[in-house]
Design a protein around this motif. Sequence first.
Motif, short mmCIF file in Angstrom:
data_model
loop_
_atom_site.label_atom_id
_atom_site.label_comp_id
_atom_site.label_asym_id
_atom_site.label_seq_id
_atom_site.Cartn_x
_atom_site.Cartn_y
_atom_site.Cartn_z
N ASN A 353 5.23 -0.77 -11.02
CA ASN A 353 4.96 -0.47 -9.60
C ASN A 353 4.56 0.97 -9.34
OD1 ASN A 353 5.76 -3.06 -9.30
ND2 ASN A 353 7.74 -2.61 -8.36
N ASN A 357 0.60 0.98 -11.23
CA ASN A 357 -0.09 0.69 -9.98
C ASN A 357 -0.98 1.86 -9.56
OD1 ASN A 357 -0.66 -0.96 -7.79
ND2 ASN A 357 0.94 0.00 -6.53
N GLN A 360 -3.95 1.71 -11.91
CA GLN A 360 -4.75 0.52 -11.69
C GLN A 360 -5.54 0.61 -10.39
OE1 GLN A 360 -5.32 -1.63 -13.90
NE2 GLN A 360 -6.39 -3.22 -12.73
N ARG A 361 -4.87 1.01 -9.31
CA ARG A 361 -5.63 1.02 -8.05
C ARG A 361 -6.67 2.13 -8.02
NH1 ARG A 361 -1.66 2.42 -3.00
NH2 ARG A 361 -0.24 3.79 -4.07
N THR A 362 -6.37 3.25 -8.65
CA THR A 362 -7.35 4.34 -8.66
C THR A 362 -8.57 3.96 -9.52
OG1 THR A 362 -5.53 5.90 -8.49
CG2 THR A 362 -7.65 6.81 -9.14
N SER A 364 -9.55 1.03 -10.76
CA SER A 364 -10.35 -0.14 -10.39
C SER A 364 -11.18 0.14 -9.13
CB SER A 364 -9.50 -1.40 -10.24
OG SER A 364 -8.56 -1.22 -9.24
N PHE A 365 -10.66 0.98 -8.26
CA PHE A 365 -11.44 1.35 -7.06
C PHE A 365 -12.71 2.11 -7.47
CE2 PHE A 365 -12.45 4.26 -3.54
CZ PHE A 365 -12.52 3.38 -2.48
N LYS A 368 -15.14 -0.25 -9.29
CA LYS A 368 -15.78 -1.21 -8.40
C LYS A 368 -16.78 -0.54 -7.45
CE LYS A 368 -14.28 -4.75 -5.22
NZ LYS A 368 -13.20 -4.70 -4.25
N ASN A 422 1.67 9.07 -5.93
CA ASN A 422 1.69 7.91 -5.04
C ASN A 422 1.79 8.32 -3.57
OD1 ASN A 422 1.19 5.58 -6.61
ND2 ASN A 422 3.22 5.77 -7.53
N ASP A 426 -1.19 7.59 -0.79
CA ASP A 426 -0.90 6.94 0.51
C ASP A 426 -1.34 7.84 1.67
OD1 ASP A 426 0.04 4.72 -0.77
OD2 ASP A 426 2.16 5.32 -0.64
N TRP A 431 -9.33 4.66 0.16
CA TRP A 431 -10.06 3.42 0.50
C TRP A 431 -10.65 3.51 1.91
CZ3 TRP A 431 -7.56 3.27 -3.82
CH2 TRP A 431 -6.19 3.50 -3.84
#
Length: 516
Positions: A353, A357, A360-362, A364-365, A368, A422, A426, A431
């Motif tokens: 988490n 996370n 991964q979110r950084t 993959s963003f 993509k 993190n 946030d 995004w």
Amino acid sequence: MADPFYITTAISYPNGRPHIGHAYEAIATDAIARFQRLMGRDVFFMTGTDEHGLKMVQTARDKGVETPALAEEMSGYFRDMVAALNISCDRFIRTSEPAHHAASQAIWRAMEASGDLYLDRYEGWYSVRDEAYYDEKELTDGEGGIKLSPQGTPVTWTAEETWFFRLSKYQEPLLKLYADNPDFIRPESRRNEVMRFVEGGLSDLSISRTSFDWGVKVPGSDGHVMYVWVDALTNYLTGLGYPDDTENFRKFWPADVHIIGKDIVRFHAVYWPAFLMSANIPLPKQVFGHGFLLNRGEKMSKSLGNVADPIELAERFGVDQLRYFLLSEVTFGNDGSYSAEAIVSRCNADLANSFGNLAQRTLSFIAKNLGTLPTGGRSEPADTELRNQIAQITRKDVPAAFADLGLSQGIEAWLRGVFACNQYIDAQAPWALRKTDPERMNAVLETLVRAIRDLAIAISPIIPDASARLLDQLNAEGRDYAALEDEQWYDRLAASGFTLAPPTGIFPRLEMPAEA
Ligand code: ME8
């Protein structure tokens, strides 16, 4: 020339399969060895099996097998564990090796030449489980009139003609050693215990046995084999080529640290330096006695049926997950407890988490939406603040803790860095910036990629495989602690036109076990 660093684990009795305590010691030692390599040290890391002694003879007899066959089979399981847990040892030693017999005989002769050995009759208490002699005054009464050692193991009366080592002669030199080198025995609590024991007076030590022959033969004394601890401790020299004047021996001895469990501190901090002083061999710099691992707070024992197979745990939860759990959960030096639930909840919270996370979110963003690494974004003070914080943590706090064997403290510092990222992600919400302010988004993403790479390097001694996979995704060039000082890596990588492939998750979420 890189500064040499020699680190060892205890060598395990292969009278059974490895348990989680053995795995814990190997993992902790491996993390320290990997850390020192990443600091640029020339590391020699040794582990292995301690195959002689009465315990091995009795276990083989109970199982109805020959002692060498038992040693051979069980030693293989320890070697398997080393491979399964990604333990980066440079040498796996077995005390049944001929070279080890020769080394043990050489140290014996050196102690004899110092006039420290004599033949006499031994009468006293012996614990086969601990392979240890105890003074009457150390014993307590167990059930059914059995006497118990301070470790709670049964002792039996032994009487035979044996060789003795003049341990009593070394009481003062040992006390001087501890006084002059406050870090010789760590942690502090174990140092105090040892000092009290030595101050209480040392009796000469029986160092050969005549009632069985599974061991190293005493030179020039037919019918005697060495007391198992004499040869066991000598393994630390054998592994470097002693008694020959080898390059490794000259380079790596004296050892920087022997990592052992708290139950065998006396052997390493009293007998071992005394043997070495007698043989005129320099002393190791440090003995670190780690704590015991308990299953849900209970001592592990075969009769309780709670001896966990570390390879099974690693297969079930992941090697890096098991490593991370053990080294973060237990303050190195203290006892600790483990359970499947605790492994799952810590790995999910910190790895899946939080760090997983974040990465991964950084990544993959970026993969993509941008493909290549963003540069030239519009920086704000929050970016510099995070960069400074991550630099402080990865270049200073984590290595300072690991260098001092503060494994859980280093992990805690690292985790503070993960949490800071993190919070930053946030607060900055890249995004949302994609449509409103792409320049600002670029700066935020760059700050995050830099931080993720630094955090992956800093934690790699603990979770080497996961860190390497993450650094592979980033095609990271330098992976040691010196690379943390190189701030240009990102610009070079971005300028090379590197495209980020959609990343695969590094830390799967673990399922909470249904059964307790
Ligand atoms: O003592 N938790 O071998 P060994 C953590 N052959 N560590 C533990 C543990 C536990 N529950 N149980 C054992 C020997 N250990 C000798 C060493 S060295 C020259 C000879 C640790 O197989 C233990 O403290 O009984 C020791 O450091 C290591 O595992 C091997 O234990």
